[in-house]
Design an enzyme around this catalytic site. Structure first.
Site, PDB file in Angstrom:
ATOM      1  N   SER A   1      -5.190 -10.177 -43.729  1.00 34.80           N
ATOM      2  CA  SER A   1      -4.729  -9.261 -42.676  1.00 34.80           C
ATOM      3  C   SER A   1      -3.708  -9.831 -41.712  1.00 34.80           C
ATOM      4  O   SER A   1      -3.123  -9.083 -40.922  1.00 34.80           O
ATOM      5  CB  SER A   1      -5.925  -8.743 -41.872  1.00 34.80           C
ATOM      6  OG  SER A   1      -6.619  -7.794 -42.623  1.00 34.80           O
TER       7      SER A   1
ATOM      8  N   LYS B   1      -4.149  -8.541 -30.989  1.00 35.92           N
ATOM      9  CA  LYS B   1      -4.673  -7.479 -31.861  1.00 35.92           C
ATOM     10  C   LYS B   1      -5.850  -6.791 -31.172  1.00 35.92           C
ATOM     11  O   LYS B   1      -6.651  -7.458 -30.496  1.00 35.92           O
ATOM     12  CB  LYS B   1      -5.092  -8.094 -33.204  1.00 35.92           C
ATOM     13  CG  LYS B   1      -5.479  -7.079 -34.268  1.00 35.92           C
ATOM     14  CD  LYS B   1      -5.782  -7.786 -35.586  1.00 35.92           C
ATOM     15  CE  LYS B   1      -6.224  -6.843 -36.671  1.00 35.92           C
ATOM     16  NZ  LYS B   1      -6.511  -7.523 -37.948  1.00 35.92           N
TER      17      LYS B   1
ATOM     18  N   SER C   1      -4.421  -5.817 -42.075  1.00 33.44           N
ATOM     19  CA  SER C   1      -4.697  -4.894 -40.993  1.00 33.44           C
ATOM     20  C   SER C   1      -3.945  -5.221 -39.693  1.00 33.44           C
ATOM     21  O   SER C   1      -3.885  -4.368 -38.807  1.00 33.44           O
ATOM     22  CB  SER C   1      -6.199  -4.868 -40.691  1.00 33.44           C
ATOM     23  OG  SER C   1      -6.639  -6.135 -40.244  1.00 33.44           O
TER      24      SER C   1
END
Lengths: 92, 477
Positions: B172, B73, B148
């Site tokens: 997330s 990420k 997210s």
């Protein structure tokens, strides 16, 4: 209830800036969001607020000198540098 | 195929590390133009890492993740590789160091395919707040991926990496995993070092794993967990052995189902989760109806705490020491304000405003302190449930993935959608999400299994048992 003046004051504290149009939109958003947050206001005041308990303060790493990254590495991400320092607008 | 199977193939020379990496890079090149799961693809870096991995494999020194191609990420610092947090503010930021989790992966000679898309500064549940444009759900490209860690989940679902590192502050990792039909593990707070994870809300943030199955999440956690002297909140209680219980008898376990989570979910989600409870019952598990009465306060408490911490953490982005600098601004304050105005997107600005409001002296007690009181209460309620249960079963999200553009402009609606996941972060517990059904449109439905602190191995085993009997539908691979 938020009004644009309060939003502008909060923006100043937050080091943010909005156009007039953005300020109105943010005022509406903040009004809606705070209405949702108001839910917490009547919660039982007898309960102790939580404090992060996972840090063992008796077992912190030693206060010993360790070589850090060279200035040149750190300053690589800065847009404006001079003499191994960040350049800022004139303050005084 | 699990990561363990991949390991076997690499070690038996049925496939080479470079060939495997090239296969993934080719898929990304051909199809990620539509999905947009990556912000940065490390074409040359990945091949170089794969070559180094092959040398280690050839010498017979491979470790569990040697030569395994993963994605990371874009809020996890990677030395020499741009790390943007999906924000204009960090558009050109190249970290001079690696996050501890990355160092641990490097020590096993993993391969990093690239940095995945996300909500800006991990603030959001759709990944549509990304400065680079939001990713699309591989099950239906007109739907959000969730967020997210939406890029991570989409990349795993579409077969653009073998597994992914994400981060979970309020759901997330789990919610996008649910929306994209994959498995997502949020470890216990402190199980994985946060050093090098760009801070959003420090008391809630945790690096997690998105993978094709529960076993793989534990397989990666085995490598990245552990105490780190650079993160005082990391814990030596994280001991490893996360896949040890996979395949063991779970029939004596007590599984709690808190009614409040089901009440707020769609009929399809509720039915799928109850069907999963029936499955566990058929194995012999005891299903216990339980309650988390403070759930109704959870979203508000979560947003107050996380935004207060975000306002503080993001105050460092001044365009001088940190972040992109505006070309406008005659004086010091103007420069900072213009840099922040240009660098942050709308949702990040809303969170900063909310956080600073909650921390203002006149409102601090009513908002921030009450949120902390609710945090105490939620932790107590979880502790009470765990006196009677071993694992808690809930939906991961009240709905399946919605259409892009349908609710991103309504912040309150977006915040309320986090109801099923935020309490786990508030209580610092581990939880894993997996697919337990599909809605009428074929979109995946996620269920979550929450465990006691540092008991990831139980939830991974319970999740794995469900996955063994559940047939997943393929998306656009």
């Amino acid at each position: 209830m938020f009004d644009p003046n309060r939003t502008a004051h909060l923006a100043e504290l937050s080091k943010l800036e909005f156009t007039d149009e953005e300020l109105l939109k943010m005022t509406k958003d903040m009004t809606d969001i705070i209405a949702l947050m108001d839910k917490v206001c009547d919660f039982n005041p007898e309960i102790k607020p939580y404090t992060l308990d996972s840090v063992d303060y008796d077992d912190l790493r030693g206060d010993t000198y360790k070589e850090s990254y060279p200035n040149s590495e750190i300053l690589k991400n800065a847009k404006n540098t001079k003499n191994d320092s960040f350049v800022v607008p004139k303050v005084v | 195929m699990t990561l363990r199977d991949l390991r076997y193939k690499l070690d038996k020379k049925e496939i080479g590390a470079v060939e495997l990496t090239q296969e993934y890079l080719q898929k990304i090149k051909e199809r990620d133009g539509v999905i947009k799961s990556y912000i940065t693809v490390c074409q040359d870096g990945a091949i170089a890492q794969a070559k180094a991995a092959q040398t280690v494999i050839d010498a017979g020194n491979s470790k569990p993740l040697t030569g395994i191609p993963l994605s990371v990420k874009d809020n996890i610092c990677t030395e020499g590789v741009r790390t943007t947090c999906a924000s204009r503010m960090l558009e050109d930021f190249v970290p001079p160091y690696n996050a501890t989790a990355i160092e641990k992966l490097n020590a096993e000679n993993y391969v990093m395919l690239g940095k995945t898309n996300m909500d800006e500064f991990a603030m959001g549940g759709s990944s549509q707040t990304s400065y680079f444009g939001g990713p699309k759900n591989p099950y239906s490209i007109d739907r959000v991926t969730g967020g997210s860690s939406g890029g991570a989940a989409a990349a795993v679902a579409a077969g653009f990496c073998a597994a992914a590192l994400g981060s979970d502050t309020g759901g997330s990792v789990r919610q996008p995993s649910a929306f994209c039909g994959v498995t997502g593990l949020k470890p216990t707070y402190g199980a994985v070092s946060r050093w090098g994870l760009i801070a959003f809300a420090s008391s809630l943030d945790q690096i997690g794993v998105v993978a094709n199955n529960a076993f793989d999440t534990g397989y990666i956690l085995n490598t990245i967990h552990g105490y780190d002297e650079n993160d005082a909140t990391s814990s030596a209680a994280a001991k490893g052995g996360y896949t040890k219980l996979v395949g063991s008898d779970i029939s004596k376990l007590r599984i709690g189902v808190p009614k409040e989570f089901l009440d707020g979910s769609s009929d399809e989600v509720k039915a799928a989760v109850l069907k999963a409870a029936d499955f566990y019952k058929s194995l012999g598990c005891e299903i216990i109806e339980c309650s988390l009465p403070s759930l109704e306060y959870a979203v508000s408490a979560y947003y107050l705490i996380s935004s207060a911490e975000a306002a503080s953490n993001l105050s460092r982005f001044d365009g001088i020491k940190y972040g992109s600098r505006s070309g406008l601004g005659e004086d010091f304050n103007e420069l900072i304000k213009n840099s922040r105005r240009e660098g942050f997107g709308d949702e990040v600005k809303r969170r900063i405003m909310l956080g600073n409001y909650a921390l203002c002296s006149g409102y601090y007690d009513a908002y921030y302190n009450n949120a902390r009181r609710i945090r105490t209460q939620i932790r107590k309620e979880y502790a009470a449930i765990f006196e009677k249960c071993d694992v808690i079963l809930t939906p991961t999200a009240p709905t399946t993935a919605y259409k892009i553009g349908c609710q991103e402009n309504d912040p309150v609606k977006m915040y309320l959608a986090d109801i099923c996941t935020v309490t786990v972060n508030i209580a610092g517990l581990p939880a894993i999400s997996t697919t337990c059904g599909y809605d009428l449109d074929g979109m995946p439905i996620g269920m979550s299994l929450t465990g006691k602190a540092f008991d990831e191995r139980t939830i991974i085993a319970v999740c794995d048992r469900f996955e063994k009997d559940f047939e997943r539908k393929e998306c656009m691979r």
